[in-house]
Design a protein around this motif. Structure first.
Motif, PDB file in Angstrom:
ATOM      1  N   TYR A 160      10.170  -5.362  -2.984  1.00  0.00           N
ATOM      2  CA  TYR A 160       9.681  -4.301  -3.869  1.00  0.00           C
ATOM      3  C   TYR A 160       9.105  -4.916  -5.151  1.00  0.00           C
ATOM      4  O   TYR A 160       8.005  -4.554  -5.587  1.00  0.00           O
ATOM      5  N   ILE A 161       9.825  -5.856  -5.748  1.00  0.00           N
ATOM      6  CA  ILE A 161       9.387  -6.492  -6.989  1.00  0.00           C
ATOM      7  C   ILE A 161       8.134  -7.337  -6.752  1.00  0.00           C
ATOM      8  O   ILE A 161       7.217  -7.343  -7.572  1.00  0.00           O
ATOM      9  N   GLU A 162       8.044  -8.030  -5.611  1.00  0.00           N
ATOM     10  CA  GLU A 162       6.827  -8.784  -5.257  1.00  0.00           C
ATOM     11  C   GLU A 162       5.614  -7.848  -5.151  1.00  0.00           C
ATOM     12  O   GLU A 162       4.529  -8.160  -5.646  1.00  0.00           O
ATOM     13  N   ASN A 163       5.807  -6.740  -4.476  1.00  0.00           N
ATOM     14  CA  ASN A 163       4.714  -5.771  -4.322  1.00  0.00           C
ATOM     15  C   ASN A 163       4.267  -5.219  -5.673  1.00  0.00           C
ATOM     16  O   ASN A 163       3.073  -5.070  -5.935  1.00  0.00           O
ATOM     17  N   ARG A 189       0.843  -1.202   0.000  1.00  0.00           N
ATOM     18  CA  ARG A 189       0.000   0.000   0.000  1.00  0.00           C
ATOM     19  C   ARG A 189       0.877   1.251   0.000  1.00  0.00           C
ATOM     20  O   ARG A 189       0.623   2.199  -0.742  1.00  0.00           O
ATOM     21  N   LEU A 190       1.900   1.239   0.845  1.00  0.00           N
ATOM     22  CA  LEU A 190       2.829   2.371   0.869  1.00  0.00           C
ATOM     23  C   LEU A 190       3.499   2.525  -0.488  1.00  0.00           C
ATOM     24  O   LEU A 190       3.645   3.639  -0.997  1.00  0.00           O
ATOM     25  N   ARG A 215       9.433   7.199 -16.048  1.00  0.00           N
ATOM     26  CA  ARG A 215      10.546   6.263 -15.906  1.00  0.00           C
ATOM     27  C   ARG A 215      10.840   6.090 -14.417  1.00  0.00           C
ATOM     28  O   ARG A 215      11.011   7.069 -13.684  1.00  0.00           O
ATOM     29  N   LEU A 216      10.872   4.831 -13.975  1.00  0.00           N
ATOM     30  CA  LEU A 216      11.190   4.535 -12.582  1.00  0.00           C
ATOM     31  C   LEU A 216      11.946   3.213 -12.535  1.00  0.00           C
ATOM     32  O   LEU A 216      11.370   2.144 -12.691  1.00  0.00           O
ATOM     33  N   THR A 217      13.242   3.313 -12.326  1.00  0.00           N
ATOM     34  CA  THR A 217      14.044   2.093 -12.209  1.00  0.00           C
ATOM     35  C   THR A 217      13.856   1.496 -10.825  1.00  0.00           C
ATOM     36  O   THR A 217      13.519   2.198  -9.861  1.00  0.00           O
ATOM     37  N   ASP A 218      14.091   0.199 -10.732  1.00  0.00           N
ATOM     38  CA  ASP A 218      13.991  -0.474  -9.431  1.00  0.00           C
ATOM     39  C   ASP A 218      14.957   0.162  -8.435  1.00  0.00           C
ATOM     40  O   ASP A 218      14.619   0.347  -7.264  1.00  0.00           O
ATOM     41  N   GLY A 219      16.140   0.505  -8.910  1.00  0.00           N
ATOM     42  CA  GLY A 219      17.148   1.091  -8.019  1.00  0.00           C
ATOM     43  C   GLY A 219      16.671   2.394  -7.388  1.00  0.00           C
ATOM     44  O   GLY A 219      16.837   2.601  -6.175  1.00  0.00           O
ATOM     45  N   TYR A 220      16.107   3.298  -8.198  1.00  0.00           N
ATOM     46  CA  TYR A 220      15.577   4.557  -7.659  1.00  0.00           C
ATOM     47  C   TYR A 220      14.501   4.288  -6.611  1.00  0.00           C
ATOM     48  O   TYR A 220      14.503   4.854  -5.531  1.00  0.00           O
ATOM     49  N   ASP A 223      15.750   2.661  -3.382  1.00  0.00           N
ATOM     50  CA  ASP A 223      16.487   3.660  -2.599  1.00  0.00           C
ATOM     51  C   ASP A 223      15.520   4.658  -1.943  1.00  0.00           C
ATOM     52  O   ASP A 223      15.664   4.981  -0.771  1.00  0.00           O
ATOM     53  N   ASP A 224      14.541   5.143  -2.715  1.00  0.00           N
ATOM     54  CA  ASP A 224      13.566   6.092  -2.169  1.00  0.00           C
ATOM     55  C   ASP A 224      12.759   5.477  -1.030  1.00  0.00           C
ATOM     56  O   ASP A 224      12.513   6.114  -0.006  1.00  0.00           O
ATOM     57  N   LEU A 225      12.317   4.225  -1.209  1.00  0.00           N
ATOM     58  CA  LEU A 225      11.474   3.556  -0.217  1.00  0.00           C
ATOM     59  C   LEU A 225      12.274   2.917   0.923  1.00  0.00           C
ATOM     60  O   LEU A 225      11.681   2.506   1.920  1.00  0.00           O
ATOM     61  N   LYS A 226      13.586   2.799   0.736  1.00  0.00           N
ATOM     62  CA  LYS A 226      14.437   2.147   1.746  1.00  0.00           C
ATOM     63  C   LYS A 226      13.901   0.753   2.060  1.00  0.00           C
ATOM     64  O   LYS A 226      13.665   0.389   3.215  1.00  0.00           O
ATOM     65  N   CYS A 227      13.693  -0.022   0.985  1.00  0.00           N
ATOM     66  CA  CYS A 227      13.124  -1.357   1.164  1.00  0.00           C
ATOM     67  C   CYS A 227      13.986  -2.408   0.458  1.00  0.00           C
ATOM     68  O   CYS A 227      14.900  -2.083  -0.289  1.00  0.00           O
ATOM     69  N   ASP A 228      13.655  -3.650   0.699  1.00  0.00           N
ATOM     70  CA  ASP A 228      14.325  -4.789   0.090  1.00  0.00           C
ATOM     71  C   ASP A 228      13.898  -4.906  -1.374  1.00  0.00           C
ATOM     72  O   ASP A 228      12.701  -4.846  -1.677  1.00  0.00           O
ATOM     73  N   ARG A 229      14.848  -5.089  -2.269  1.00  0.00           N
ATOM     74  CA  ARG A 229      14.564  -5.147  -3.704  1.00  0.00           C
ATOM     75  C   ARG A 229      13.598  -6.277  -4.059  1.00  0.00           C
ATOM     76  O   ARG A 229      12.662  -6.081  -4.847  1.00  0.00           O
TER      77      ARG A 229
END
Length: 175
Positions: free
Chosen positions: A63-66, A27-28, A46-51, A54-60
């Motif tokens: 992030y991809i699962e979400n 949700r966040l 454009r939104l790379t996974d890295g950006y 880093d912005d969300l301070k979360c596990d990659r």
């Protein structure tokens, strides 16, 4: 970076079954997609996974699962080849507000590197902008109709309406 000072996030989001079905961190992440510094007036950017990670301070991997959960729920679309993200139903809450806004949004759409997302968002934008133009035309027509009605209600300086309110006329001609 976005030149936008704010984005509209409707309170109805908190009543959305699709949104509430997501895990709390997803949700966040969705709210991030709608409000992050990379977003533009087209809702496709454009939104790379890295950006994002880093912005969300979360596990990659989380992030991809979400993101996959939001894709499956139809809340976003994502072009992995070009790293472009689209917030679905963007124009429902972020319609163009005026001609300049619409022109700027069109420029963002034309610059989308993902042909698939560009072709997907263009008719949505055109529909939202046509609705804006129709609302503006209706407002203008309503203003003009009010002006005409006000003119019709005011007596003309050359009319005989003043005669009807004289003492002689109000007494029915009796003296």
């Amino acid at each position: 970076m976005s030149a936008r000072d704010f984005n509209k996030v409707a309170p109805a989001l908190w009543g959305s079954a699709r949104f509430l079905a997501l895990e709390v961190d997803a949700r966040l992440q969705f709210i991030y997609y709608a409000t992050n510094p990379h977003v533009n007036s087209a809702g496709v950017y454009r939104l790379t996974d890295g950006y994002a990670v880093d912005d969300l301070k979360c596990d990659r991997s989380r992030y991809i699962e979400n993101r996959a959960a939001m894709l499956a729920a139809g809340m976003i679309d994502y072009d992995e080849q070009h790293s472009f993200l689209m917030v679905e139903r963007w124009f429902k809450h972020n319609r163009p507000m005026n001609d300049s806004h619409a022109l700027g949004t069109l420029r963002f759409i034309e610059a989308i590197e993902s042909e698939r997302l560009r072709e997907k968002v263009m008719p949505l934008f055109l529909e939202a902008d046509a609705a804006r133009l129709a609302r503006e035309a209706k407002k203008k027509a309503d203003r003009e109709a009010r002006k005409i009605a006000e003119r019709l209600e005011q007596p003309s300086p050359r009319s005989n309406s003043g005669i009807l309110s004289t003492r002689l006329m109000s007494m029915g001609g009796r003296g």
